[in-house]
Scaffold this motif. Structure first.
Motif, short mmCIF file in Angstrom:
data_model
loop_
_atom_site.label_atom_id
_atom_site.label_comp_id
_atom_site.label_asym_id
_atom_site.label_seq_id
_atom_site.Cartn_x
_atom_site.Cartn_y
_atom_site.Cartn_z
N HIS A 1 -6.10 -4.63 -1.49
CA HIS A 1 -7.53 -4.86 -1.26
C HIS A 1 -7.81 -6.35 -1.38
CE1 HIS A 1 -9.12 -0.47 -2.02
NE2 HIS A 1 -8.18 -0.55 -1.09
N HIS B 1 -4.97 5.98 7.09
CA HIS B 1 -6.24 5.48 7.65
C HIS B 1 -6.05 4.08 8.21
CE1 HIS B 1 -6.91 2.69 4.21
NE2 HIS B 1 -6.14 3.58 3.60
N GLU C 1 -11.59 6.14 5.13
CA GLU C 1 -10.88 6.40 3.87
C GLU C 1 -11.42 5.47 2.78
OE1 GLU C 1 -8.83 4.43 1.99
OE2 GLU C 1 -7.92 5.94 0.73
N GLU C 2 -11.80 4.25 3.15
CA GLU C 2 -12.15 3.29 2.10
C GLU C 2 -13.53 3.53 1.50
OE1 GLU C 2 -10.19 1.61 0.70
OE2 GLU C 2 -8.58 0.94 1.98
N GLN D 1 0.23 -0.55 -4.03
CA GLN D 1 -1.01 -1.22 -4.44
C GLN D 1 -1.04 -1.44 -5.97
OE1 GLN D 1 -3.61 1.80 -2.42
NE2 GLN D 1 -4.39 0.05 -1.26
N ASP E 1 -2.51 -1.64 3.88
CA ASP E 1 -3.20 -0.50 3.28
C ASP E 1 -3.68 0.45 4.38
OD1 ASP E 1 -6.18 -0.20 1.15
OD2 ASP E 1 -4.87 1.29 2.06
MN MN Z 1 -7.58 1.09 0.17
#
Ligand code: MN
Ligand code: HGY
Ligand code: MN
Ligand code: MN
Length: 411
Positions: free
Chosen positions: A383, A84, A129-130, A194, A95
Motif C-alpha cells: 500500500h 483484484h 477489493e480495496e 504485504q 497488490d
Molecule cells: Mn490491498
C-alpha cells in the motif's frame, strides 16, 4: 521430466504494463474502483484475456471472469484463480494485480501445453477489493459469495458522493451476469505477503492457512465551533481533541495488548477546518483487526465503551457507522497441503502463515474450499509505491500456482 513453467517474461511484462495504467498527474498509481483509471486497467486485462482465447464474462457488480472450458468439461465446477486490480492511493504495482495476471498466465501456460483439465479453469478480477472509494472492501467477491446483495452494493455511496452502480455503468463494466453465477470447485489466490515474515525468515513461499478478522467503522464527533483565541480551555467542546483521544486510546490499547491486535485511524477530517476555529466536527475511520474473532469483538466493545465515556467527559456527541465486519477465516487444509507439496517439489522453502491483510479469498472461502499463496514483500512494505517483490519470487509463486491448479483441475 522438468515441471511445466509459466512464461516469466509475459507475466512480468504485463505486471509492469498494468502498473503504469492509472497514474495521476503526480505519477502516483491510483486505480480506485469504478474510476476512469480502473476502466483503463480493466480494458487492458480484458484484452489480454480475450487474446488468450478465454470466454470473458462481466457480472452486475463488475467482477471480470476469464473462463477456459471445453465441451467435455463445461458442466463441471471450475477451479477459480483470482484477486483484484483496483488499488489504494499511491499504490504499488503488485497488490492484487499479481494474483490476477498470474492466474491468467497459468491458464495460458496450461492451454499452450495441451493440458486437458477435467474441469474449467477461470480467473477473476473482483471489483473494489480495496474499499478505498466504496466500503466495504472485498465488495465484488463478497457479492459473488452471497454476503451482500448486488443491488445493495450497487447503491453504495462513495467517499466522493458517487454511486457505485452509476460509476460502473459510466465506465462500461456494469455487466449483465448475476453475481455468483460461477460456483468454484476450489479457489486459490496468489498474493504478495504485504508484511516481512517471509523475507525475515528467508522463506520463498507462504501457504496461507488463515486470515484475520476485520472491523471497519466511521466515527463522527460533533462538538461546537468557537473562537480559538477567546474560548478558555475548560469551556471547549472540541471535536478535534476528542478525535485525538480516540486515536491515542486505540493505539495504546493495541500496543499494550499481548495479542496481534492492530488498530489504525487512516482517514480524518475536521470541520470547518480553519486554523483559528475549534473543530465542531471530526469524521474519521477505525480499522481494527485480530486473528481471533472473540478478541476482535472485545476490542470493538472496548472502543464503544470508551466513546460513551468520552462523549460525557468532552460534552460531545458521537455517532458510529459500521462499514465492514468480516470474521477470521480458516482456509482449506487440503489446498494448503497442495501448496506446501508443490513448493517442496520445486525445492522452495515454504511456511504456513496467517494473513494480516484482507483478501478476496476471505469471501470466496464462504462458498468453496480456498487458500492463498504468498511470496515475500521486500521490507514488508505494501500500500506504498515502494512495494516490491523480486522477479525470481514472483515467477516461483506463479509456478506454484500452476502446479496447484493443475492438480485441482485434474480432479
Ligand atoms: Mn490491498
Ligand atoms: O484492507 C485490506 O486488507 C485489503 O487490502 N482491502
Ligand atoms: Mn490485495
Ligand atoms: Mn487485500
Amino acid at each position: 521430466m522438468t515441471p511445466l513453467s509459466i512464461n516469466a517474461e509475459r507475466l512480468l511484462g504485463r505486471l509492469r504494463d498494468l502498473g503504469q495504467i492509472g497514474r495521476d498527474d503526480d505519477g502516483r498509481l491510483v486505480r480506485l474502483a469504478a474510476s476512469d483509471a480502473d476502466r483503463a486497467g480493466r480494458d487492458a486485462l480484458v484484452a489480454w484475456i480475450r487474446a488468450a482465447g478465454l470466454e470473458v464474462v462481466v457480472d452486475r457488480i463488475g467482477n471480470i471472469f476469464g473462463i477456459w472450458s471445453n465441451d467435455a468439461n463445461a458442466e463441471q465446477a471450475p477451479a477459480l484463480l483470482g484477486s483484484h486490480i483496483d488499488t489504494v492511493i499511491d499504490a504499488g504495482i503488485y497488490d492484487g494485480c499479481y494474483g490476477v495476471l498470474s492466474g491468467l498466465e497459468v491458464i495460458e501456460t496450461l492451454k499452450a501445453a495441451g493440458y486437458a483439465p477435467t474441469r474449467p479453469i477461470a480467473v477473476a478480477a473482483f471489483t473494489n477489493e480495496e474499499g478505498v472509494r466504496y466500503a466495504p472492501d472485498m465488495m465484488g467477491s463478497l457479492v459473488h459469495a452471497g454476503g451482500l446483495s448486488v443491488d445493495e452494493a450497487l447503491a453504495t455511496i462513495g467517499t466522493d458522493g458517487t454511486v457505485l452502480g452509476a460509476e460502473l455503468e459510466r465506465i462500461g463494466y456494469a455487466g449483465t451476469e448475476e453475481p455468483g453465477f460461477l460456483r468454484p470447485y476450489a479457489y486459490v489466490e496468489l498474493h504478495i505477503e504485504q508484511a516481512s515474515v517471509l523475507e525475515r525468515e528467508g522463506v520463498s513461499v507462504g501457504a496461507v492457512e488463515n486470515l484475520q478478522g476485520i472491523s471497519w467503522q466511521r466515527i463522527t464527533i460533533e462538538g461546537e465551533a468557537n473562537h480559538a483565541g477567546t474560548t478558555p480551555m475548560a469551556m471547549r467542546r472540541d471535536a478535534g481533541h476528542a478525535a485525538a483521544c480516540v486515536v491515542t486510546f486505540l493505539r495504546d490499547r493495541a500496543l499494550n495488548a499481548n495479542s496481534p491486535t492492530v488498530a489504525t485511524v487512516g482517514c480524518m477530517s475536521f470541520e470547518p477546518n480553519a486554523i483559528n476555529v475549534i473543530p465542531s466536527r471530526a469524521i474519521f475511520t477505525v480499522d481494527l483487526r485480530d486473528p481471533d474473532g472473540e478478541r476482535l469483538r472485545t476490542e470493538e466493545a472496548a472502543l464503544a465503551d470508551y466513546l460513551k465515556e468520552l462523549a460525557a467527559s468532552e460534552e460531545v456527541t458521537i455517532a458510529v457507522d459500521r462499514l465492514a465486519r468480516f470474521e477470521p477465516v480458516t482456509f482449506d487444509r487440503n489446498i494448503v497441503a497442495l501448496i506446501e507439496g508443490a513448493a517442496r517439489e520445486r525445492g522452495l522453502a515454504v511456511k504456513r502463515m496467517t494473513s494480516g491483510a484482507g483478501h478476496d479469498a476471505q469471501m470466496i472461502a464462504r462458498i468453496a474450499p480456498a487458500a492463498m499463496i504468498f511470496v515475500p514483500s521486500i521490507g514488508g512494505i505494501s500500500h506504498n509505491p515502494r512495494e516490491h517483490t523480486p522477479d525470481a519470487d514472483l515467477v516461483a509463486g506463479a509456478n506454484i500456482l500452476l502446479d496447484v491448479v493443475a492438480r485441482l483441475a485434474a480432479r
